[in-house]
Design a protein around this motif. Structure first.
Motif, mmCIF file in Angstrom:
data_model
loop_
_atom_site.group_PDB
_atom_site.id
_atom_site.type_symbol
_atom_site.label_atom_id
_atom_site.label_comp_id
_atom_site.label_asym_id
_atom_site.label_seq_id
_atom_site.Cartn_x
_atom_site.Cartn_y
_atom_site.Cartn_z
ATOM 1 N N ASP A 49 -13.670 -7.893 3.125
ATOM 2 C CA ASP A 49 -12.590 -8.173 4.081
ATOM 3 C C ASP A 49 -11.254 -7.628 3.588
ATOM 4 O OD1 ASP A 49 -14.412 -9.506 5.698
ATOM 5 O OD2 ASP A 49 -13.813 -11.500 5.017
ATOM 6 N N ASP A 50 -10.970 -7.844 2.305
ATOM 7 C CA ASP A 50 -9.713 -7.342 1.731
ATOM 8 C C ASP A 50 -9.637 -5.824 1.822
ATOM 9 O OD1 ASP A 50 -9.036 -9.951 1.078
ATOM 10 O OD2 ASP A 50 -9.428 -9.718 -1.078
ATOM 11 N N GLY A 51 -10.739 -5.161 1.471
ATOM 12 C CA GLY A 51 -10.764 -3.708 1.535
ATOM 13 C C GLY A 51 -10.510 -3.197 2.936
ATOM 14 N N ARG A 52 -11.094 -3.858 3.906
ATOM 15 C CA ARG A 52 -10.873 -3.450 5.294
ATOM 16 C C ARG A 52 -9.424 -3.674 5.711
ATOM 17 N NH1 ARG A 52 -16.751 -5.502 7.566
ATOM 18 N NH2 ARG A 52 -17.853 -3.599 6.949
ATOM 19 N N HIS A 53 -8.833 -4.751 5.225
ATOM 20 C CA HIS A 53 -7.411 -4.998 5.495
ATOM 21 C C HIS A 53 -6.552 -3.884 4.877
ATOM 22 C CE1 HIS A 53 -3.534 -6.981 5.860
ATOM 23 N NE2 HIS A 53 -3.355 -6.727 4.570
ATOM 24 N N PHE A 54 -6.825 -3.541 3.620
ATOM 25 C CA PHE A 54 -6.065 -2.472 2.968
ATOM 26 C C PHE A 54 -6.235 -1.149 3.709
ATOM 27 C CE2 PHE A 54 -6.464 -5.092 -1.066
ATOM 28 C CZ PHE A 54 -5.139 -5.469 -1.079
ATOM 29 N N ARG A 55 -7.450 -0.877 4.161
ATOM 30 C CA ARG A 55 -7.700 0.364 4.906
ATOM 31 C C ARG A 55 -6.847 0.394 6.174
ATOM 32 N NH1 ARG A 55 -11.540 4.217 5.571
ATOM 33 N NH2 ARG A 55 -12.937 3.273 4.066
ATOM 34 N N GLU A 56 -6.789 -0.732 6.891
ATOM 35 C CA GLU A 56 -5.965 -0.799 8.107
ATOM 36 C C GLU A 56 -4.494 -0.518 7.808
ATOM 37 O OE1 GLU A 56 -6.624 -4.639 9.830
ATOM 38 O OE2 GLU A 56 -8.691 -4.167 10.389
ATOM 39 N N GLN A 57 -4.063 -0.829 6.600
ATOM 40 C CA GLN A 57 -2.688 -0.588 6.174
ATOM 41 C C GLN A 57 -2.516 0.808 5.570
ATOM 42 O OE1 GLN A 57 -0.400 -3.024 6.907
ATOM 43 N NE2 GLN A 57 -2.201 -3.949 7.853
ATOM 44 N N ASP A 58 -3.557 1.637 5.655
ATOM 45 C CA ASP A 58 -3.568 2.979 5.063
ATOM 46 C C ASP A 58 -3.369 2.967 3.553
ATOM 47 O OD1 ASP A 58 -4.104 4.415 7.437
ATOM 48 O OD2 ASP A 58 -1.986 4.286 8.005
ATOM 49 N N ASP A 59 -3.829 1.906 2.913
ATOM 50 C CA ASP A 59 -3.759 1.770 1.454
ATOM 51 C C ASP A 59 -5.167 1.998 0.901
ATOM 52 O OD1 ASP A 59 -3.444 1.068 -1.190
ATOM 53 O OD2 ASP A 59 -2.461 -0.855 -0.764
ATOM 54 N N LEU A 60 -5.547 3.279 0.815
ATOM 55 C CA LEU A 60 -6.910 3.615 0.418
ATOM 56 C C LEU A 60 -7.202 3.296 -1.040
ATOM 57 C CD1 LEU A 60 -7.534 6.981 2.323
ATOM 58 C CD2 LEU A 60 -8.114 4.637 3.004
ATOM 59 N N VAL A 61 -6.219 3.367 -1.897
ATOM 60 C CA VAL A 61 -6.441 3.063 -3.312
ATOM 61 C C VAL A 61 -6.877 1.610 -3.471
ATOM 62 C CG1 VAL A 61 -5.336 2.842 -5.572
ATOM 63 C CG2 VAL A 61 -4.906 4.869 -4.164
ATOM 64 N N ASN A 62 -6.144 0.688 -2.868
ATOM 65 C CA ASN A 62 -6.515 -0.720 -2.980
ATOM 66 C C ASN A 62 -7.771 -1.043 -2.181
ATOM 67 O OD1 ASN A 62 -4.670 -1.868 -4.860
ATOM 68 N ND2 ASN A 62 -3.070 -1.626 -3.335
ATOM 69 N N ALA A 63 -8.000 -0.342 -1.081
ATOM 70 C CA ALA A 63 -9.242 -0.536 -0.324
ATOM 71 C C ALA A 63 -10.440 -0.162 -1.191
ATOM 72 C CB ALA A 63 -9.222 0.292 0.950
ATOM 73 N N LEU A 64 -10.366 0.994 -1.834
ATOM 74 C CA LEU A 64 -11.461 1.433 -2.705
ATOM 75 C C LEU A 64 -11.668 0.447 -3.851
ATOM 76 C CD1 LEU A 64 -13.592 3.452 -3.605
ATOM 77 C CD2 LEU A 64 -11.762 4.774 -4.694
ATOM 78 N N ALA A 65 -10.583 -0.012 -4.449
ATOM 79 C CA ALA A 65 -10.701 -0.986 -5.534
ATOM 80 C C ALA A 65 -11.384 -2.266 -5.049
ATOM 81 C CB ALA A 65 -9.324 -1.305 -6.122
ATOM 82 N N ALA A 66 -10.988 -2.749 -3.894
ATOM 83 C CA ALA A 66 -11.583 -3.981 -3.356
ATOM 84 C C ALA A 66 -13.073 -3.780 -3.081
ATOM 85 C CB ALA A 66 -10.856 -4.410 -2.083
ATOM 86 N N PHE A 67 -13.452 -2.678 -2.469
ATOM 87 C CA PHE A 67 -14.863 -2.420 -2.198
ATOM 88 C C PHE A 67 -15.655 -2.321 -3.509
ATOM 89 C CE2 PHE A 67 -13.283 -0.097 1.820
ATOM 90 C CZ PHE A 67 -13.306 -1.271 2.566
ATOM 91 N N SER A 68 -15.069 -1.698 -4.505
ATOM 92 C CA SER A 68 -15.739 -1.560 -5.802
ATOM 93 C C SER A 68 -15.915 -2.913 -6.477
ATOM 94 C CB SER A 68 -14.939 -0.621 -6.713
ATOM 95 O OG SER A 68 -14.869 0.665 -6.158
ATOM 96 N N TYR A 69 -14.868 -3.725 -6.478
ATOM 97 C CA TYR A 69 -14.966 -5.062 -7.074
ATOM 98 C C TYR A 69 -16.002 -5.905 -6.348
ATOM 99 C CZ TYR A 69 -10.634 -4.348 -9.765
ATOM 100 O OH TYR A 69 -9.674 -3.904 -10.630
#
Length: 94
Positions: A49-69
């Protein structure tokens, strides 16, 4: 480089989503290990969920980190034996 980050973020989102769908709690309900599995699953789902939120904000670095974690929580649970997971394929390292 941005295209590589976008592709990797997409790939890790799919990996986490598919791994969540494929993992099932292995220990009997009501046991401490089943409770641990539920916590691992909740963490993985929250990171999705967090990664998808970051993606919606165009924050791909944090989205990738969230998906990885999130995937790391599932993979660790699979290695501990609290999840039944497919032994073949690309979803887990067991």
């Amino acid at each position: 480089m941005a295209a590589d980050l976008a592709e990797k973020t997409d790939r890790y989102e799919r990996l986490l989503s598919e791994a969540l769908a494929a993992a099932s709690v292995a220990p009997p309900a009501g046991t401490p290990l089943a409770a641990a599995a539920a916590e691992f699953e909740e963490m993985a789902s929250s990171y999705l969920d967090d990664g998808r939120h970051f993606r919606e904000q165009d924050d791909l670095v944090n989205a990738l980190a969230a998906f990885s974690y999130g995937h790391a929580w599932l993979d660790a649970g699979a290695r501990l034996g609290v999840f039944a997971v497919p032994e073949e394929g690309h979803l887990f390292t067991v």
